[in-house]
Design an enzyme around this catalytic site. Structure first.
Site, short mmCIF file in Angstrom:
data_model
loop_
_atom_site.label_atom_id
_atom_site.label_comp_id
_atom_site.label_asym_id
_atom_site.label_seq_id
_atom_site.Cartn_x
_atom_site.Cartn_y
_atom_site.Cartn_z
N GLY A 14 59.67 49.91 12.78
CA GLY A 14 59.36 50.49 11.48
C GLY A 14 58.14 51.36 11.59
N ALA A 17 55.21 48.52 12.41
CA ALA A 17 55.30 47.47 13.42
C ALA A 17 56.61 47.59 14.19
CB ALA A 17 55.19 46.10 12.77
N THR A 18 56.66 46.89 15.32
CA THR A 18 57.84 46.84 16.17
C THR A 18 58.23 45.38 16.38
OG1 THR A 18 57.14 48.86 17.30
CG2 THR A 18 58.81 47.52 18.40
N VAL A 19 59.53 45.11 16.31
CA VAL A 19 60.03 43.75 16.55
C VAL A 19 60.72 43.72 17.91
CG1 VAL A 19 61.55 41.91 15.74
CG2 VAL A 19 60.36 43.37 14.08
N LYS A 33 57.07 40.15 16.08
CA LYS A 33 56.71 41.39 15.39
C LYS A 33 55.28 41.74 15.78
CE LYS A 33 57.25 43.62 10.91
NZ LYS A 33 57.83 43.46 9.56
N ASP A 126 61.62 45.05 -1.07
CA ASP A 126 62.29 45.96 -0.14
C ASP A 126 63.67 45.43 0.23
OD1 ASP A 126 62.54 48.28 1.34
OD2 ASP A 126 61.46 47.51 3.08
#
Length: 197
Positions: A14, A17-19, A33, A126
């Protein structure tokens, strides 16, 4: 590597952040995350996401395990969910009748999960197809509490002036920076079901 986790492939990325797919020291699969520290308000929101998910021990809400700070990185670990977004699953049905049946079944479950979230005092803010996964057993999972808000929280659109969420699924009051409540999640869920059929 962050904390006790060895990171693998990227599962999702996103703006903040990155998962990653990851494994703990025992080899158990998890999702981690990760966010690079930056603006204090964004860092607080990231940590609030972990705290919110830790509070929401509800069926259908992804469980989190632990969080940490490592150098310039903030991270938290959570259960990994293997699934596809709810809209894809419904659109896989070959007939309108099949899509309606799937939409009613999955939609009912989605509203039950959202009801649990709302009863706990939270607004997700969201709700969108990519944040609702259906696993291989047909179970629904709500993800990504990055912009969640407590009903009593003062972090509202009208005060911050910041639009939080995903525009195509936002209720009019969210987009207009007016006061809003949990019904914005119901509006988004309704839009998803409308798209589904």
């Amino acid at each position: 590597r962050v904390g006790p986790y060895t990171l693998g492939e990227v599962l999702g990325r996103g703006s903040q952040a990155t998962v990653y797919r990851a494994r703990d020291d025992d080899g158990e699969p998890v999702a981690v995350k990760v966010r690079r520290r930056g603006m204090a308000s964004q860092d607080r929101r990231f940590l609030r996401e972990f705290e919110s998910m830790r509070t929401l021990r509800l069926p259908g809400v992804v469980r989190v395990y632990e969080a940490g700070i490592q150098g310039e990185l903030l991270w938290f670990s959570m259960e990994v969910v293997w699934g596809r977004d709810v809209l894809e699953v419904i659109h896989d049905e070959e007939t309108l009748e099949g899509r309606v049946e799937a939409a009613v079944e999955l939609g009912t479950r989605l509203f039950e999960i959202l009801d649990g979230i709302h009863r706990a005092g939270f607004v997700h803010r969201d709700v969108k197809p990519s944040n609702i996964l259906v696993d291989r057993r047909g179970q629904l999972h709500v993800l990504d509490f990055g912009v969640v808000r407590l009903f009593a929280d003062s972090d509202s659109l009208s005060q911050s002036g910041e639009i939080l969420g995903t525009v195509p699924y936002m209720a009019p009051e969210q987009l207009a920076a007016l006061p809003f409540d949990h019904t914005v999640d119901l509006f988004a869920a309704g839009l998803i079901l409308y798209e589904a059929i």
